[in-house]
Design a protein around this motif. Structure first.
Motif, PDB file in Angstrom:
ATOM      1  N   LEU A  73     100.311  56.261 -39.913  1.00  0.00           N
ATOM      2  CA  LEU A  73     101.296  55.906 -40.590  1.00  0.00           C
ATOM      3  C   LEU A  73     101.580  55.405 -38.599  1.00  0.00           C
ATOM      4  N   GLY A  74     102.414  54.292 -38.813  1.00  0.00           N
ATOM      5  CA  GLY A  74     102.846  53.641 -37.342  1.00  0.00           C
ATOM      6  C   GLY A  74     104.005  53.129 -36.534  1.00  0.00           C
ATOM      7  N   ARG A  75     103.540  52.106 -35.983  1.00  0.00           N
ATOM      8  CA  ARG A  75     104.404  51.376 -35.915  1.00  0.00           C
ATOM      9  C   ARG A  75     104.227  50.064 -34.919  1.00  0.00           C
ATOM     10  N   GLY A  76     104.852  48.923 -34.083  1.00  0.00           N
ATOM     11  CA  GLY A  76     104.497  47.749 -34.029  1.00  0.00           C
ATOM     12  C   GLY A  76     105.990  46.534 -33.236  1.00  0.00           C
ATOM     13  N   TRP A  77     105.145  45.736 -32.970  1.00  0.00           N
ATOM     14  CA  TRP A  77     106.130  44.267 -32.113  1.00  0.00           C
ATOM     15  C   TRP A  77     105.403  43.176 -31.990  1.00  0.00           C
ATOM     16  N   PHE A  78     105.986  42.094 -32.723  1.00  0.00           N
ATOM     17  CA  PHE A  78     105.545  40.768 -32.085  1.00  0.00           C
ATOM     18  C   PHE A  78     106.559  40.194 -31.734  1.00  0.00           C
ATOM     19  N   GLU A  79     106.487  39.071 -30.534  1.00  0.00           N
ATOM     20  CA  GLU A  79     106.823  38.324 -29.798  1.00  0.00           C
ATOM     21  C   GLU A  79     106.980  36.883 -30.403  1.00  0.00           C
ATOM     22  N   LEU A  80     107.405  36.328 -31.051  1.00  0.00           N
ATOM     23  CA  LEU A  80     107.288  35.260 -31.821  1.00  0.00           C
ATOM     24  C   LEU A  80     107.246  34.080 -30.406  1.00  0.00           C
ATOM     25  N   THR A  81     106.824  32.852 -30.659  1.00  0.00           N
ATOM     26  CA  THR A  81     107.054  31.533 -30.176  1.00  0.00           C
ATOM     27  C   THR A  81     107.130  30.855 -31.178  1.00  0.00           C
ATOM     28  N   SER A  82     107.605  29.497 -31.152  1.00  0.00           N
ATOM     29  CA  SER A  82     107.815  27.979 -31.716  1.00  0.00           C
ATOM     30  C   SER A  82     105.924  27.151 -32.056  1.00  0.00           C
ATOM     31  N   SER A  83     105.598  27.570 -31.492  1.00  0.00           N
ATOM     32  CA  SER A  83     104.479  27.003 -31.382  1.00  0.00           C
ATOM     33  C   SER A  83     103.339  28.001 -32.840  1.00  0.00           C
ATOM     34  N   GLY A  84     104.021  28.399 -33.310  1.00  0.00           N
ATOM     35  CA  GLY A  84     103.350  29.402 -34.743  1.00  0.00           C
ATOM     36  C   GLY A  84     102.798  30.921 -34.592  1.00  0.00           C
ATOM     37  N   THR A  85     102.285  30.873 -33.005  1.00  0.00           N
ATOM     38  CA  THR A  85     101.631  32.406 -32.725  1.00  0.00           C
ATOM     39  C   THR A  85     102.583  33.191 -32.001  1.00  0.00           C
ATOM     40  N   ALA A  86     102.415  34.528 -32.099  1.00  0.00           N
ATOM     41  CA  ALA A  86     102.758  35.814 -31.932  1.00  0.00           C
ATOM     42  C   ALA A  86     102.161  36.610 -30.757  1.00  0.00           C
ATOM     43  N   LYS A  87     103.072  37.428 -29.993  1.00  0.00           N
ATOM     44  CA  LYS A  87     102.107  38.778 -29.682  1.00  0.00           C
ATOM     45  C   LYS A  87     102.592  39.602 -29.531  1.00  0.00           C
ATOM     46  N   GLY A  88     102.072  40.832 -29.691  1.00  0.00           N
ATOM     47  CA  GLY A  88     102.604  41.925 -29.747  1.00  0.00           C
ATOM     48  C   GLY A  88     101.502  43.221 -29.140  1.00  0.00           C
ATOM     49  N   CYS A  89     101.927  44.553 -30.665  1.00  0.00           N
ATOM     50  CA  CYS A  89     100.910  46.261 -30.008  1.00  0.00           C
ATOM     51  C   CYS A  89     101.224  46.761 -31.376  1.00  0.00           C
ATOM     52  N   PHE A  90     100.198  46.829 -31.077  1.00  0.00           N
ATOM     53  CA  PHE A  90     100.795  47.580 -32.986  1.00  0.00           C
ATOM     54  C   PHE A  90      99.571  49.242 -32.965  1.00  0.00           C
ATOM     55  N   PHE A  91     100.739  49.925 -32.999  1.00  0.00           N
ATOM     56  CA  PHE A  91     100.594  51.508 -32.645  1.00  0.00           C
ATOM     57  C   PHE A  91     100.034  52.394 -33.915  1.00  0.00           C
ATOM     58  N   ILE A  92      98.563  53.361 -33.272  1.00  0.00           N
ATOM     59  CA  ILE A  92      98.418  54.001 -34.913  1.00  0.00           C
ATOM     60  C   ILE A  92      99.563  55.635 -34.373  1.00  0.00           C
ATOM     61  N   HIS A  93     100.199  55.977 -35.084  1.00  0.00           N
ATOM     62  CA  HIS A  93     100.702  56.947 -34.715  1.00  0.00           C
ATOM     63  C   HIS A  93      99.532  58.363 -34.238  1.00  0.00           C
ATOM     64  N   CYS A  94      99.862  58.578 -32.873  1.00  0.00           N
ATOM     65  CA  CYS A  94      99.154  59.524 -32.435  1.00  0.00           C
ATOM     66  C   CYS A  94      97.757  59.605 -31.983  1.00  0.00           C
ATOM     67  N   GLY A  95      97.283  58.210 -32.270  1.00  0.00           N
ATOM     68  CA  GLY A  95      95.940  57.541 -32.185  1.00  0.00           C
ATOM     69  C   GLY A  95      95.637  56.133 -31.305  1.00  0.00           C
ATOM     70  N   ASP A  96      95.037  55.311 -31.890  1.00  0.00           N
ATOM     71  CA  ASP A  96      94.561  53.977 -30.996  1.00  0.00           C
ATOM     72  C   ASP A  96      95.956  53.054 -30.406  1.00  0.00           C
ATOM     73  N   GLU A  97      96.057  52.732 -29.704  1.00  0.00           N
ATOM     74  CA  GLU A  97      97.114  51.278 -29.808  1.00  0.00           C
ATOM     75  C   GLU A  97      95.953  49.934 -29.370  1.00  0.00           C
ATOM     76  N   SER A  98      96.799  49.390 -30.071  1.00  0.00           N
ATOM     77  CA  SER A  98      95.628  47.468 -29.459  1.00  0.00           C
ATOM     78  C   SER A  98      97.214  46.635 -29.229  1.00  0.00           C
ATOM     79  N   ALA A  99      97.154  45.780 -27.929  1.00  0.00           N
ATOM     80  CA  ALA A  99      97.626  44.433 -27.999  1.00  0.00           C
ATOM     81  C   ALA A  99      96.968  43.322 -29.075  1.00  0.00           C
ATOM     82  N   VAL A 100      98.216  42.885 -29.619  1.00  0.00           N
ATOM     83  CA  VAL A 100      97.639  41.446 -31.159  1.00  0.00           C
ATOM     84  C   VAL A 100      98.475  40.771 -30.940  1.00  0.00           C
TER      85      VAL A 100
END
Length: 107
Positions: A73-100
């Motif tokens: 399980l985990g959490r994450g977030w994205f910042e949306l843009t008007s160009s149809g793209t988004a940047k954010g971060c993905f987290f695995i609880h007690c594990g890896d995390e990655s920009a996405v």
């Protein structure tokens, strides 16, 4: 306000190369109208519970699923843009995390 509903293709992840992201099928997030959704990349997949900020430019989510058959399980977030793209971060609880970065799929 940007409508996040639909399928968003994973176009880049900091921790994993695109071959891994697309290992089982093209890596993506799907946001449904009811605040739920789904994602898959590599051997990681899960159900998403998300909220959109009042200004419609940010999605925050929690998820539960599995990584190669192990419950995760985990959490994450994205910042949306008007160009149809988004940047954010993905987290695995007690594990890896990655920009996405994701891009809204037209179909």
């Amino acid at each position: 306000m940007i409508n996040p509903v639909g399928r968003w293709r994973i176009i880049w992840m900091e921790m994993w190369d695109q071959d891994f992201v697309d290992m089982i099928e093209p890596g993506h997030f799907r946001f449904d109208e009811n605040g739920l959704g789904y994602f898959i990349f590599g051997a990681v997949e899960g159900q998403v519970d998300y909220r959109v900020s009042d200004d419609g430019r940010r999605i925050e989510f929690s998820w539960s699923g599995n990584d190669d058959g192990s419950i995760k399980l985990g959490r994450g977030w994205f910042e949306l843009t008007s160009s149809g793209t988004a940047k954010g971060c993905f987290f695995i609880h007690c594990g890896d995390e990655s920009a996405v970065e994701i891009s809204q799929h037209s179909s």
